[in-house]
Design an enzyme around this catalytic site. Sequence first.
Site, PDB file in Angstrom:
ATOM      1  CG  ASP A 204      -1.901   1.090   1.294  1.00 16.27           C
ATOM      2  OD1 ASP A 204      -2.685   1.211   0.342  1.00 16.27           O
ATOM      3  OD2 ASP A 204      -1.894   1.856   2.282  1.00 16.27           O
ATOM      4  CD  GLU A 264      -2.301   2.297  -3.523  1.00 13.34           C
ATOM      5  OE1 GLU A 264      -3.447   2.752  -3.712  1.00 13.34           O
ATOM      6  OE2 GLU A 264      -1.752   2.296  -2.405  1.00 13.34           O
TER       7      GLU A 264
END
Length: 543
Positions: A204, A264
């Site tokens: 993330d 990401e």
Amino acid sequence: MADNNPWWADAVVYQVYPRSFADSNGDGIGDLDGLTSRLPYLSELGVDALWLTPFYPSPLADGGYDVSDYRDVDPRLGTLAGFDALVARAREHGMRVIVDLVPNHCSSAHPLFQAALAAGPGSQEREMFIFRPGRGPGGDLPPNNWPSNFGGSAWTRVPDGQWYLHLFDAGQPDWNWRDPRVPRMFEDIIRFWLDRGVAGLRVDVAHGIFKDPELADAADTVRSVRPSGYYHRPETLELYRSWRAILDSYPADVWPGPRTAIGEVWYDTYATLQPYLAPDVLPQVFNFELVTAQWDALAIRKGIDATLALTTGSRAPWVIGNHDVVRPVTRWGVAPARAAALLLLALPGSAYVYQGEELGLPEVLDIPDAARQDPAFRRTGGKVRGRDGCRVPLPWERGGASFGFSGTDPASSPAPPWLPQPAYWGAYSVAAERGDPLSFLRLYQAALRLRGENPALGVGELSGGGAGGAAGGGAAPAGEGAIRWLDAPDDALVFARDPGFVFAANLGSRPLPLPPHREVLLASGALAPDGALPRDTAVWLAT
């Protein structure tokens, strides 16, 4: 899949938002046991792996991305034993499990942050986070002008006068990655989950975990500009090299095989994305070209070309939606979303499918304000509606208290789902779509079956000679096995992949004649009587 490519090179990965997938105990919250019970459905769908968004203990300031314990399961979602059972059952169905790693921030309830609050200014405990004195008279102003991604300032003041940094919600304090205890801790966390049989990590905010040590004001705080003070710092690449070494240290010839990590990494230009794809950095990063593009043939082709010029879709998997963006059906329309599904699964490499895309679920736009959970809605005073509309619990049955989300026993009285489902949800249910040969579900099932059978799809027959010879493996370099664009109008997408496969999509208003000497393998909608391709329709052809 070519034998010399790792499993992830052409995997179709299904993204699960656990709280919204399936509820096993009737409390209105999806859980790991519910997911385990629905693995036969995912096996029938034909996916190769599951990516689970955070299921860790969390106060839910941001839907689980505020983690208070990185080595456990939230009791509302299950137990570590239940997680192990999920991994084992998934393996029985031939599916691997990828977990979400959240290294940029934790929860303000994390014991280490609570210890930092208690220890006070100047303490070693506070060095694990980013605490600073304020500016202006009395230190009443934030240390710099950085904005939160959820609205407002990225700084919150504590009672002793210091401020702490949070690029997202105030309940998500950022770690200080310049303190050596933080990277050591995360190395242990990574090994903890890999040792439990996890096949990979989705990282993330992979572009943002290191901050400018001077914490200088950003010259431009517009999010799309991604100021260099807290995005794409060169130190991040060195960290990922150390993680890559951990991944590659696991045996490639034992299930689940070579381990992967997919970042990401939001980017404005490919120049910022390219360093993450160096051979010794991250095995994969998402490419968001199909998420950000309008339904326009030239724009989509430009994004595809730019990605394939940089790397293959094995290193930069394709995706049309996720838990953070408006669903494709609502962004583009029903017919375009069906065509986009065939495009997604025809491109070289790996693809990710967010839960509910295979049902054609629309964004739920009419969630009452009082029921909304997204911190972006709260922090902007409702100006940003947030991401709740793509996170509404799935419908499994045509009717019932929760459309089968909390089970099918008519005598039970489950709690309402944690986000309200609209009254029309049953029409999109698995039960309804299984019986409809023209449904989204049947389209995805057929596409995934054909994708697994056709040697031109996935990595493709010509993508051998994979690079990156460590245990983590590597996919073919850019250019090998890539698509060949065929002559077509500007408002169409037509490309070939060897051997003998053609994809065609008509995004224009006039019917598109199909290439001669072809067999229609699959179409996203009905063809015209003369065999031409109507507007917003895609087709797979064998030539």
